[in-house]
Design a protein around this motif. Structure first.
Motif, PDB file in Angstrom:
ATOM      1  N   GLU A 149       0.822  -1.205   0.000  1.00 49.70           N
ATOM      2  CA  GLU A 149       0.000   0.000   0.000  1.00 49.70           C
ATOM      3  C   GLU A 149       0.861   1.261   0.000  1.00 49.70           C
ATOM      4  N   VAL A 150       0.325   2.300  -0.595  1.00 49.40           N
ATOM      5  CA  VAL A 150       0.903   3.632  -0.504  1.00 49.40           C
ATOM      6  C   VAL A 150      -0.165   4.533   0.105  1.00 49.40           C
ATOM      7  N   VAL A 151       0.153   5.129   1.238  1.00 45.64           N
ATOM      8  CA  VAL A 151      -0.756   6.064   1.898  1.00 45.64           C
ATOM      9  C   VAL A 151      -0.397   7.469   1.439  1.00 45.64           C
ATOM     10  N   ALA A 152      -1.369   8.172   0.882  1.00 39.51           N
ATOM     11  CA  ALA A 152      -1.183   9.551   0.436  1.00 39.51           C
ATOM     12  C   ALA A 152      -2.085  10.444   1.275  1.00 39.51           C
ATOM     13  N   ALA A 153      -1.525  11.512   1.833  1.00 43.10           N
ATOM     14  CA  ALA A 153      -2.314  12.441   2.651  1.00 43.10           C
ATOM     15  C   ALA A 153      -1.814  13.864   2.432  1.00 43.10           C
ATOM     16  N   CYS A 154      -2.767  14.801   2.453  1.00 42.20           N
ATOM     17  CA  CYS A 154      -2.408  16.211   2.296  1.00 42.20           C
ATOM     18  C   CYS A 154      -3.312  17.068   3.170  1.00 42.20           C
ATOM     19  N   ASP A 155      -2.837  18.269   3.470  1.00 41.88           N
ATOM     20  CA  ASP A 155      -3.658  19.244   4.175  1.00 41.88           C
ATOM     21  C   ASP A 155      -4.818  19.658   3.266  1.00 41.88           C
ATOM     22  N   SER A 156      -5.953  19.907   3.862  1.00 42.96           N
ATOM     23  CA  SER A 156      -7.179  20.184   3.104  1.00 42.96           C
ATOM     24  C   SER A 156      -7.051  21.328   2.114  1.00 42.96           C
ATOM     25  N   GLU A 157      -6.408  22.405   2.516  1.00 46.35           N
ATOM     26  CA  GLU A 157      -6.353  23.583   1.648  1.00 46.35           C
ATOM     27  C   GLU A 157      -5.431  23.388   0.446  1.00 46.35           C
ATOM     28  N   LEU A 158      -4.675  22.307   0.426  1.00 45.76           N
ATOM     29  CA  LEU A 158      -3.751  22.062  -0.690  1.00 45.76           C
ATOM     30  C   LEU A 158      -4.366  21.266  -1.832  1.00 45.76           C
ATOM     31  N   LEU A 159      -5.496  20.611  -1.580  1.00 45.65           N
ATOM     32  CA  LEU A 159      -6.094  19.786  -2.619  1.00 45.65           C
ATOM     33  C   LEU A 159      -6.455  20.638  -3.835  1.00 45.65           C
ATOM     34  N   ASP A 160      -6.122  20.148  -5.009  1.00 43.63           N
ATOM     35  CA  ASP A 160      -6.357  20.827  -6.291  1.00 43.63           C
ATOM     36  C   ASP A 160      -5.490  22.069  -6.483  1.00 43.63           C
ATOM     37  N   VAL A 161      -4.387  22.150  -5.742  1.00 43.98           N
ATOM     38  CA  VAL A 161      -3.456  23.268  -5.856  1.00 43.98           C
ATOM     39  C   VAL A 161      -2.204  22.781  -6.582  1.00 43.98           C
ATOM     40  N   THR A 162      -1.606  23.665  -7.368  1.00 46.25           N
ATOM     41  CA  THR A 162      -0.322  23.386  -7.991  1.00 46.25           C
ATOM     42  C   THR A 162       0.718  24.291  -7.341  1.00 46.25           C
ATOM     43  N   LEU A 163       1.752  23.678  -6.791  1.00 42.13           N
ATOM     44  CA  LEU A 163       2.833  24.422  -6.154  1.00 42.13           C
ATOM     45  C   LEU A 163       4.010  24.511  -7.104  1.00 42.13           C
ATOM     46  N   GLY A 185       2.070  19.030   3.260  1.00 39.24           N
ATOM     47  CA  GLY A 185       1.325  20.015   4.032  1.00 39.24           C
ATOM     48  C   GLY A 185       1.862  20.114   5.457  1.00 39.24           C
ATOM     49  N   LYS A 186       1.736  21.290   6.032  1.00 40.76           N
ATOM     50  CA  LYS A 186       2.291  21.537   7.368  1.00 40.76           C
ATOM     51  C   LYS A 186       1.651  20.669   8.437  1.00 40.76           C
ATOM     52  N   ARG A 187       0.336  20.517   8.413  1.00 39.02           N
ATOM     53  CA  ARG A 187      -0.341  19.748   9.467  1.00 39.02           C
ATOM     54  C   ARG A 187      -0.081  18.250   9.358  1.00 39.02           C
ATOM     55  N   VAL A 188      -0.180  17.707   8.161  1.00 33.40           N
ATOM     56  CA  VAL A 188       0.014  16.263   8.022  1.00 33.40           C
ATOM     57  C   VAL A 188       1.475  15.886   8.280  1.00 33.40           C
ATOM     58  N   VAL A 189       2.416  16.713   7.868  1.00 36.94           N
ATOM     59  CA  VAL A 189       3.826  16.431   8.151  1.00 36.94           C
ATOM     60  C   VAL A 189       4.090  16.570   9.648  1.00 36.94           C
ATOM     61  N   ALA A 190       3.502  17.559  10.307  1.00 35.14           N
ATOM     62  CA  ALA A 190       3.662  17.705  11.757  1.00 35.14           C
ATOM     63  C   ALA A 190       3.109  16.484  12.486  1.00 35.14           C
TER      64      ALA A 190
END
Length: 97
Positions: free
Chosen positions: A13-27, A65-70
């Motif tokens: 398995e690969v678990v992918a997680a991001c902070d909510s405000e980053l979804l659909d964003v291009t950095l 994302g800051k929260r998920v990495v924290a």
């Protein structure tokens, strides 16, 4: 946060997680473009406890994302110096061998 668990036959398995405000964003960071898509990170918001549970049992992790990495740092899964910064957004990949 958004969470998606990719199940890959024969590879785990690969678990992918991001902070909510980053979804659909291009950095952008120099010539590097990172698209945070629903296809990879999921389409439904989940509670922090759901992310914690998924990270605890994961062999492979991709987080941004800051929260998920924290959260991963608090769990002892990653250190700040292990993260790649894309602008001011931390990104980490974890592989358990």
């Amino acid at each position: 946060m958004y969470l998606k668990v990719h199940r890959i036959p024969g590879a785990g398995e690969v678990v992918a997680a991001c902070d909510s405000e980053l979804l659909d964003v291009t950095l952008m960071h120099g010539d590097v473009e990172v698209c945070i898509t629903r296809e990879f990170y999921g389409t439904e918001r989940v509670a922090e406890e759901d992310v914690r549970r998924a990270l605890a049992g994961a062999d492979n992790v991709n987080i941004i994302g800051k929260r998920v990495v924290a959260l991963a740092e608090a769990m002892g899964l990653v250190n700040e110096e292990d993260c790649i910064m894309i602008g001011d957004v931390p990104h980490a990949q974890i592989f358990r061998i």
